[in-house]
Design a protein around this motif. Sequence first.
Motif, PDB file in Angstrom:
ATOM      1  N   LEU A   1     -25.039  19.086  40.951  1.00 27.56           N
ATOM      2  CA  LEU A   1     -25.373  19.447  39.573  1.00 27.56           C
ATOM      3  C   LEU A   1     -26.532  20.445  39.538  1.00 27.56           C
ATOM      4  CD1 LEU A   1     -25.019  19.103  36.528  1.00 27.56           C
ATOM      5  CD2 LEU A   1     -26.624  17.184  36.640  1.00 27.56           C
ATOM      6  N   ILE A   2     -27.556  20.183  40.360  1.00 30.24           N
ATOM      7  CA  ILE A   2     -28.719  21.079  40.376  1.00 30.24           C
ATOM      8  C   ILE A   2     -28.332  22.475  40.832  1.00 30.24           C
ATOM      9  CG2 ILE A   2     -30.937  21.489  41.541  1.00 30.24           C
ATOM     10  CD1 ILE A   2     -31.327  18.408  41.490  1.00 30.24           C
ATOM     11  N   GLY A   3     -27.380  22.565  41.733  1.00 28.47           N
ATOM     12  CA  GLY A   3     -26.952  23.866  42.239  1.00 28.47           C
ATOM     13  C   GLY A   3     -25.793  24.480  41.472  1.00 28.47           C
ATOM     14  N   TYR A   4     -25.339  23.815  40.392  1.00 29.77           N
ATOM     15  CA  TYR A   4     -24.190  24.305  39.636  1.00 29.77           C
ATOM     16  C   TYR A   4     -24.532  25.628  38.963  1.00 29.77           C
ATOM     17  CZ  TYR A   4     -19.575  22.987  37.827  1.00 29.77           C
ATOM     18  OH  TYR A   4     -18.225  22.883  37.591  1.00 29.77           O
ATOM     19  N   PRO A   5     -23.657  26.633  39.057  1.00 23.93           N
ATOM     20  CA  PRO A   5     -24.015  27.966  38.542  1.00 23.93           C
ATOM     21  C   PRO A   5     -24.216  28.013  37.023  1.00 23.93           C
ATOM     22  CG  PRO A   5     -21.705  27.869  39.238  1.00 23.93           C
ATOM     23  CD  PRO A   5     -22.343  26.621  39.723  1.00 23.93           C
ATOM     24  N   GLU A   6     -23.455  27.219  36.283  1.00 24.14           N
ATOM     25  CA  GLU A   6     -23.587  27.206  34.817  1.00 24.14           C
ATOM     26  C   GLU A   6     -23.608  25.762  34.353  1.00 24.14           C
ATOM     27  OE1 GLU A   6     -21.312  28.918  30.832  1.00 24.14           O
ATOM     28  OE2 GLU A   6     -20.850  29.732  32.820  1.00 24.14           O
ATOM     29  N   PHE A   7     -24.682  25.363  33.676  1.00 23.79           N
ATOM     30  CA  PHE A   7     -24.837  23.951  33.322  1.00 23.79           C
ATOM     31  C   PHE A   7     -23.711  23.523  32.376  1.00 23.79           C
ATOM     32  CE2 PHE A   7     -26.733  20.106  31.636  1.00 23.79           C
ATOM     33  CZ  PHE A   7     -27.369  19.593  32.761  1.00 23.79           C
ATOM     34  N   PRO A   8     -23.003  22.431  32.698  1.00 25.15           N
ATOM     35  CA  PRO A   8     -21.852  22.019  31.886  1.00 25.15           C
ATOM     36  C   PRO A   8     -22.256  21.586  30.476  1.00 25.15           C
ATOM     37  CG  PRO A   8     -21.839  20.953  34.049  1.00 25.15           C
ATOM     38  CD  PRO A   8     -23.186  21.578  33.886  1.00 25.15           C
ATOM     39  N   GLU A   9     -21.421  21.934  29.497  1.00 20.85           N
ATOM     40  CA  GLU A   9     -21.609  21.502  28.120  1.00 20.85           C
ATOM     41  C   GLU A   9     -20.838  20.198  27.923  1.00 20.85           C
ATOM     42  OE1 GLU A   9     -23.405  22.711  25.618  1.00 20.85           O
ATOM     43  OE2 GLU A   9     -24.254  24.305  26.847  1.00 20.85           O
ATOM     44  N   VAL A  10     -21.566  19.107  27.723  1.00 20.10           N
ATOM     45  CA  VAL A  10     -20.920  17.806  27.548  1.00 20.10           C
ATOM     46  C   VAL A  10     -21.556  17.073  26.377  1.00 20.10           C
ATOM     47  CG1 VAL A  10     -20.415  17.627  30.030  1.00 20.10           C
ATOM     48  CG2 VAL A  10     -22.510  16.599  29.127  1.00 20.10           C
ATOM     49  N   ALA A  11     -20.857  16.031  25.911  1.00 22.33           N
ATOM     50  CA  ALA A  11     -21.387  15.205  24.825  1.00 22.33           C
ATOM     51  C   ALA A  11     -22.236  14.059  25.356  1.00 22.33           C
ATOM     52  CB  ALA A  11     -20.235  14.645  23.988  1.00 22.33           C
ATOM     53  N   LEU A  12     -22.119  13.757  26.660  1.00 19.18           N
ATOM     54  CA  LEU A  12     -22.822  12.609  27.245  1.00 19.18           C
ATOM     55  C   LEU A  12     -22.822  12.742  28.761  1.00 19.18           C
ATOM     56  CD1 LEU A  12     -23.982   9.639  26.658  1.00 19.18           C
ATOM     57  CD2 LEU A  12     -21.692   8.872  27.264  1.00 19.18           C
ATOM     58  N   TRP A  13     -23.939  12.288  29.375  1.00 17.77           N
ATOM     59  CA  TRP A  13     -24.023  12.210  30.838  1.00 17.77           C
ATOM     60  C   TRP A  13     -24.064  10.746  31.261  1.00 17.77           C
ATOM     61  CZ3 TRP A  13     -23.365  16.108  34.146  1.00 17.77           C
ATOM     62  CH2 TRP A  13     -23.507  17.409  33.668  1.00 17.77           C
ATOM     63  N   LEU A  14     -23.261  10.414  32.267  1.00 20.33           N
ATOM     64  CA  LEU A  14     -23.324   9.102  32.917  1.00 20.33           C
ATOM     65  C   LEU A  14     -23.966   9.297  34.285  1.00 20.33           C
ATOM     66  CD1 LEU A  14     -19.777   7.531  32.289  1.00 20.33           C
ATOM     67  CD2 LEU A  14     -21.933   6.818  31.279  1.00 20.33           C
ATOM     68  N   VAL A  15     -25.058   8.570  34.540  1.00 17.99           N
ATOM     69  CA  VAL A  15     -25.788   8.735  35.803  1.00 17.99           C
ATOM     70  C   VAL A  15     -25.960   7.375  36.463  1.00 17.99           C
ATOM     71  CG1 VAL A  15     -27.922   9.511  36.891  1.00 17.99           C
ATOM     72  CG2 VAL A  15     -27.036  10.729  34.894  1.00 17.99           C
ATOM     73  N   THR A  16     -25.501   7.264  37.706  1.00 20.14           N
ATOM     74  CA  THR A  16     -25.725   6.039  38.474  1.00 20.14           C
ATOM     75  C   THR A  16     -26.108   6.431  39.906  1.00 20.14           C
ATOM     76  OG1 THR A  16     -24.725   3.973  39.262  1.00 20.14           O
ATOM     77  CG2 THR A  16     -23.237   5.839  38.979  1.00 20.14           C
ATOM     78  N   LEU A  17     -27.250   5.935  40.360  1.00 18.49           N
ATOM     79  CA  LEU A  17     -27.798   6.292  41.670  1.00 18.49           C
ATOM     80  C   LEU A  17     -28.165   5.033  42.431  1.00 18.49           C
ATOM     81  CD1 LEU A  17     -30.241   9.094  40.443  1.00 18.49           C
ATOM     82  CD2 LEU A  17     -27.931   9.420  41.359  1.00 18.49           C
TER      83      LEU A  17
END
Length: 347
Positions: free
Chosen positions: A40-56
Amino acid sequence: MASQPAIGIVADVVLQRHRLQEAAGKFGLEVCFSGDPDRLIGYPEFPEVALWLVTLQDEADHPALFDHLLENTDAPVLFGVDPAPAPGAKDYFRWERRLLNKLEQQLGQLEKLDTATDMEALAQVAATAGKAPALSNWITPAAPDTPAREVWILGASLGGPAAVKTFLDNLPPGLPVGFVYAQHIDNNFTDVLTRILGRHAHYTLKPAEQGARVCNGDVILMPVEQEWKIAADGTLTATDKPWPGPYGPSIDQVLLNVADHFGKHCHAIIFSGMGNDGAIAAPMLSAYGSRVWVQESTSCGNSSMPDSVNETGCASFRGTPEQLAAELVRTIENQCLLKNKHQRDSA
């Protein structure tokens, strides 16, 4: 039908990303990004989304992720989503339902339902329905308006009305069975559904009525807004509370409420639909000795619901609506043959 929101998934374990993406798909969500924090940090164009799900596994291992999200998106972020158990396990369905509740808190109701256009198309199909098959000579026709001893619950959501209609079209008249129909549907379309499926001469769709019984030949439609039970004397009884869970009627709760009275004489067929409603209660019915059948995937408008029930291992038959109808006739025919043999042997 309007498109569902797009979401992004960030997880540092490949298996968790896969299970989150699979669950999101069941809820009709588009996943426009799925990857680990570095991707995600290296993604060329930040995705347009309605929500992020993050699990680490350990948030301390990815200190740059949170700053990156805060700098690039105004979308809500759900941190610390519980790790998904193995699909098919009872804990998995509970996890999936918790995830759905969290998503709906941010995005609103997610499950797609049949629309007015779908209902109109179904009405045209109903107008051209063919003749029902004849009743087998081995089955004694049930007297109409007599209380049913065997009750089958028809559980359905998206794509369900067409599947249930086809199923009923392929049943002969006079079967000694009643049906309880639990359909996720917009309450505004209930009258239309009743009118369309009510055209069956042999299996009459009726709204649930206080004090009524499930009779042979009936298809009792469970109301959307209010939970119903079956009293000790076998009569339908409205409660003063809504159905539990995000959708009405709750198929899980209908299964439990009807089985509470009919026991092993209560069976279930889970038709087309999104989500996993029915996957918790269906194994309980199977443990009682009830039959649990599901519509096979390729004939569904959306197969998530029957697939979820099938993955529990409790389904003893899978088929198209036509095959499900034929299997029900065969099952009743075999029951009648065994009963007649037992009567002859006892004579």
